[in-house]
Write an enzyme that holds these catalytic residues in place. Structure first.
Site, PDB file in Angstrom:
ATOM      1  N   HIS A  52      -3.466  -5.807   6.996  1.00 12.38           N
ATOM      2  CA  HIS A  52      -2.875  -5.476   5.709  1.00 12.38           C
ATOM      3  C   HIS A  52      -3.310  -6.501   4.657  1.00 12.38           C
ATOM      4  O   HIS A  52      -3.942  -7.511   4.971  1.00 12.38           O
ATOM      5  CB  HIS A  52      -1.352  -5.447   5.823  1.00 12.38           C
ATOM      6  N   GLU A  54      -1.794  -8.761   2.836  1.00 17.91           N
ATOM      7  CA  GLU A  54      -1.311 -10.134   2.918  1.00 17.91           C
ATOM      8  C   GLU A  54      -2.102 -10.936   3.950  1.00 17.91           C
ATOM      9  O   GLU A  54      -2.473 -12.089   3.723  1.00 17.91           O
ATOM     10  CB  GLU A  54       0.180 -10.151   3.284  1.00 17.91           C
ATOM     11  N   CYS A  80       5.444  -5.705   4.888  1.00 15.44           N
ATOM     12  CA  CYS A  80       6.079  -4.951   5.972  1.00 15.44           C
ATOM     13  C   CYS A  80       6.813  -5.893   6.922  1.00 15.44           C
ATOM     14  O   CYS A  80       6.482  -7.065   7.064  1.00 15.44           O
ATOM     15  CB  CYS A  80       5.047  -4.118   6.720  1.00 15.44           C
ATOM     16  N   CYS A  89       3.931  -8.400   8.140  1.00 16.06           N
ATOM     17  CA  CYS A  89       3.303  -9.265   7.135  1.00 16.06           C
ATOM     18  C   CYS A  89       4.268 -10.305   6.594  1.00 16.06           C
ATOM     19  O   CYS A  89       3.857 -11.411   6.221  1.00 16.06           O
ATOM     20  CB  CYS A  89       2.759  -8.413   5.981  1.00 16.06           C
ATOM     21  N   SER A 173     -19.656  31.294  -8.475  1.00 16.26           N
ATOM     22  CA  SER A 173     -19.030  30.140  -9.135  1.00 16.26           C
ATOM     23  C   SER A 173     -19.929  28.912  -9.158  1.00 16.26           C
ATOM     24  O   SER A 173     -19.554  27.888  -9.730  1.00 16.26           O
ATOM     25  CB  SER A 173     -17.717  29.783  -8.432  1.00 16.26           C
ATOM     26  N   LEU A 301      -4.512  31.950  -3.037  1.00 19.70           N
ATOM     27  CA  LEU A 301      -3.740  30.868  -2.432  1.00 19.70           C
ATOM     28  C   LEU A 301      -3.216  29.928  -3.507  1.00 19.70           C
ATOM     29  O   LEU A 301      -2.062  29.478  -3.445  1.00 19.70           O
ATOM     30  CB  LEU A 301      -4.591  30.106  -1.418  1.00 19.70           C
TER      31      LEU A 301
END
Length: 368
Positions: A52, A54, A80, A89, A173, A301
């Site tokens: 992470h 830190e 965390c 952390c 398209s 959709l």
């Protein structure tokens, strides 16, 4: 002495560098600063399972040499406090002798949510919360959505002419918008945890829907809404190593077996009218750790997602051309009154090559 706010801006910039890499973890940056304002180390969250922010900042400081004892950690999210793919952390910061933590936001993850701050304070670390909060939350809007709403943040991307047409009447398209717009669209794909499309697009265009035009450390998984399991076994979307989820409404053991041999995961999710239950599908995707869902689908959709109020952001590329009669961005059907229109708030406008990129947000969708 540098402006303290500049340290958080640096941490936010580091978090931004993690935009395409950390899924399903949040994008976090950390800067370690000495009492006299010298930057000792900095880092950002690595790919899932990696260190992470830190820990990366502590490693950077160790490689530079100076001690971090008594330093301040400027970090864009609460450190965390639980043992997940990596260790806590907050414990690493305490062990390193960090004296103060300035964090943008509490972590919305129930496994953390305030516990990291509590453990830091219990160890004698001063904790300040708030600087950079809005920017940090926006960087991690999908993570917050999954943790709080239990659903991904849904971003619908469309490329259209100035009169709002995404294709000619015959379905052609390619290409309404320019190459710079297509490259930019791939950057938005890359930041998502998953890309969603419908069986209509699969059968008509046979797309790959992967990230090719920008560098990325991972490919987002692909999600297909395919009520009757019509996805061809030789479709280009079956790319080795990429997870494919196919949501259906009608069970068909033989077709399911064939698709699973191609590496797909088939998920029955029946809803009204023989269609896939889209809201239930989103809840299931959240359980599968999808933070941001990037939609590139056809007008049918798209229309279903809009009508059910399931779209949070609209990412629209407008080309400076008029098509006239053609396919709409979303099939919504006629409204009886203007009050029935879907209210949006413009977030940003940018020129991308000759085209215009608009990001609009459904009103109230970020109130969580």
């Amino acid at each position: 002495m540098p402006d303290p706010q500049a340290f958080m801006e640096t941490a936010l910039a580091l978090a931004g560098q993690a935009l395409r890499h950390t899924s399903p973890n949040p994008r976090v940056g950390c800067v370690l600063v000495s009492p006299d304002g010298q930057v000792l180390g900095q880092g950002r969250t690595q790919v899932a399972g990696g260190a992470h922010a830190e820990v990366m900042a502590l490693r950077d400081a160790a490689s530079r040499g100076p001690s971090v004892m008594g330093a301040t950690a400027w970090v864009t999210l609460e450190p965390c406090s639980h043992q997940g793919r990596t260790g806590p952390c907050c414990d690493a910061l305490v062990a390193a002798g960090i004296a103060r933590v300035v964090a943008s936001l509490p972590d919305p993850n129930p496994l953390v949510s305030g516990e990291g701050f509590r453990r830091l304070r219990a160890a004698g670390v001063e904790v300040i919360i708030g600087p950079g909060a809005a920017a940090s939350r926006e960087l991690n809007i999908g993570f917050f959505s999954r943790m709080v709403r239990k659903t991904p943040w849904v971003r619908m991307k469309t490329a259209a002419s100035l009169d709002g047409k995404t294709a000619l009447d015959n379905g052609t398209s390619q290409w309404i918008t320019s190459e710079p717009a297509r490259i930019d669209g791939h950057a938005w794909r890359a930041r998502a945890c998953a890309v969603l499309t419908g069986i209509g697009t699969v059968l008509e265009d046979d797309p790959r829907l992967d990230v090719r035009l920008v560098q990325t450390s991972r490919q987002p998984r692909l999600v297909i809404v395919d009520s009757r399991l019509e996805t061809p076994l030789d479709a280009k979307l079956f790319i080795e190593g990429r997870p494919v989820l196919i949501y259906c409404a009608q069970a068909d053991p033989a077709r399911t077996q064939g698709l699973e041999r191609r590496g797909a995961t088939v998920v029955p999710m029946p809803g009204p009218g023989g269609k896939v239950d889209l809201a239930a599908m989103l809840a299931d995707l959240a359980k599968r750790e999808v933070n941001e869902l990037h939609v590139e689908a056809g007008h049918k959709l798209n229309g279903s997602l809009v009508r059910e109020g399931l779209v949070d952001d609209y990412l629209v590329y407008l080309a400076p051309k008029l098509i006239g009669q053609g396919r709409d961005m979303a099939s919504l059907g006629p409204l009886a009154t203007l009050d029935a229109a879907v209210p949006l708030t413009f977030q940003s406008f940018d020129r991308i090559g000759p085209d215009l990129r608009i990001l609009a947000r459904a009103n109230g969708h970020d109130d969580f």
